[in-house]
Design a protein around this motif. Structure first.
Motif, short mmCIF file in Angstrom:
data_model
loop_
_atom_site.label_atom_id
_atom_site.label_comp_id
_atom_site.label_asym_id
_atom_site.label_seq_id
_atom_site.Cartn_x
_atom_site.Cartn_y
_atom_site.Cartn_z
N VAL A 121 24.23 48.88 42.42
CA VAL A 121 24.85 48.33 41.23
C VAL A 121 26.05 47.48 41.67
N ALA A 122 26.26 46.38 40.97
CA ALA A 122 27.39 45.50 41.30
C ALA A 122 28.71 46.24 41.12
N GLU A 123 29.71 45.83 41.88
CA GLU A 123 31.03 46.43 41.76
C GLU A 123 31.97 45.48 41.02
N THR A 124 32.93 46.06 40.33
CA THR A 124 33.91 45.28 39.59
C THR A 124 34.79 44.51 40.57
N ASP A 125 35.21 43.33 40.17
CA ASP A 125 36.07 42.48 40.99
C ASP A 125 37.51 43.02 40.91
N VAL A 126 37.86 43.89 41.85
CA VAL A 126 39.18 44.53 41.86
C VAL A 126 40.28 43.51 42.15
N THR A 127 39.98 42.51 42.94
CA THR A 127 40.97 41.47 43.23
C THR A 127 41.37 40.75 41.95
N LEU A 128 40.40 40.43 41.11
CA LEU A 128 40.67 39.79 39.83
C LEU A 128 41.49 40.73 38.94
N LEU A 129 41.12 42.00 38.89
CA LEU A 129 41.86 42.98 38.10
C LEU A 129 43.33 43.02 38.53
N ARG A 130 43.55 43.12 39.83
CA ARG A 130 44.93 43.17 40.35
C ARG A 130 45.69 41.90 39.96
N SER A 131 45.06 40.77 40.13
CA SER A 131 45.70 39.50 39.82
C SER A 131 46.13 39.43 38.35
N VAL A 132 45.24 39.82 37.46
CA VAL A 132 45.56 39.78 36.03
C VAL A 132 46.69 40.77 35.72
N CYS A 133 46.64 41.96 36.31
CA CYS A 133 47.70 42.95 36.07
C CYS A 133 49.04 42.48 36.61
N TRP A 134 49.05 41.85 37.78
CA TRP A 134 50.31 41.33 38.34
C TRP A 134 50.89 40.24 37.43
N GLU A 135 50.03 39.39 36.92
CA GLU A 135 50.51 38.33 36.02
C GLU A 135 51.07 38.93 34.73
N ALA A 136 50.38 39.91 34.17
CA ALA A 136 50.86 40.56 32.95
C ALA A 136 52.20 41.26 33.21
N ALA A 137 52.31 41.93 34.34
CA ALA A 137 53.56 42.62 34.69
C ALA A 137 54.70 41.63 34.84
N ARG A 138 54.43 40.50 35.44
CA ARG A 138 55.46 39.47 35.61
C ARG A 138 55.98 39.03 34.25
N ARG A 139 55.08 38.81 33.30
CA ARG A 139 55.47 38.33 31.97
C ARG A 139 56.27 39.36 31.18
N ILE A 140 56.05 40.67 31.44
CA ILE A 140 56.80 41.70 30.70
C ILE A 140 57.91 42.30 31.55
N ALA A 141 58.27 41.60 32.64
CA ALA A 141 59.34 42.03 33.55
C ALA A 141 59.04 43.42 34.13
N GLY A 142 57.78 43.61 34.51
CA GLY A 142 57.37 44.89 35.06
C GLY A 142 56.92 44.79 36.49
N ARG A 143 56.39 45.88 36.98
CA ARG A 143 55.85 45.91 38.35
C ARG A 143 54.53 46.69 38.32
N VAL A 144 53.73 46.49 39.36
CA VAL A 144 52.42 47.12 39.45
C VAL A 144 52.37 48.05 40.65
N SER A 145 51.74 49.20 40.46
CA SER A 145 51.43 50.08 41.59
C SER A 145 49.98 50.51 41.43
N GLU A 146 49.35 50.78 42.55
CA GLU A 146 47.95 51.16 42.53
C GLU A 146 47.83 52.61 42.96
N SER A 147 47.00 53.35 42.23
CA SER A 147 46.77 54.76 42.55
C SER A 147 45.55 54.88 43.44
N ALA A 148 45.70 55.63 44.50
CA ALA A 148 44.57 55.93 45.39
C ALA A 148 44.30 57.42 45.27
N PHE A 149 43.12 57.76 44.78
CA PHE A 149 42.78 59.16 44.58
C PHE A 149 41.88 59.64 45.71
#
Length: 151
Positions: free
Chosen positions: A18-46
């Protein structure tokens, strides 16, 4: 709602991967959203198995746990802290900045979507290995199936 193959994250040895989700795109969009709301991003590794990637966006006023399915381009927002191996205790509706995820091709699920009883979910396109997992784990609602720690 009709689920696509890969919804559980399982498949059999002979099944086509099965195809995998584009995590690089997800990260990019989240970083851009965080920048606009004066936030920061962290990634959880389980450690262990999960059917999703998790990122946290922390703004000056709020924290958002963004869950993205590993095989489907669907996103949910957790309303309580994630505890590895435990069922997710709640979901929240997409925040205003989630439109960026939709524009990038992700479907942001609402609380109503995630609480949909499994009796209303069409699973006819899932592989036999996925149906076996559903019978074993017995998720009650769509959110339990899509965002799980099954191994």
């Amino acid at each position: 709602m009709r689920l696509e193959r890969g919804a559980t994250g399982f498949w059999s040895h002979g099944d086509e991967p099965v195809a995998e989700t584009d995590v690089t795109l997800l990260r990019s969009v989240c970083w851009e959203a965080a920048r606009r709301i004066a936030g920061r991003v962290s990634e959880s590794a389980f450690a262990g198995a999960s059917s999703f990637h998790a990122l946290t966006i922390t703004s000056p006023s709020k924290t958002y746990d963004v869950l993205c399915h590993k095989n489907l381009s669907v996103v949910a927002f957790a309303s309580a802290p994630l505890v590895p191996g435990q069922p997710l205790s709640g979901f929240g509706d997409p925040p205003p900045w989630a439109d960026d995820l939709e524009v990038a091709g992700f479907r942001c699920l609402t609380v109503e979507d995630l609480r949909m009883p499994m009796s209303k979910v069409k699973v006819t396109e899932l592989a036999e290995a996925e149906l076996t997992q559903i019978r074993y784990w017995r998720p009650e609602v769509l959110g339990d199936l899509l965002f799980n720690w099954w191994d």
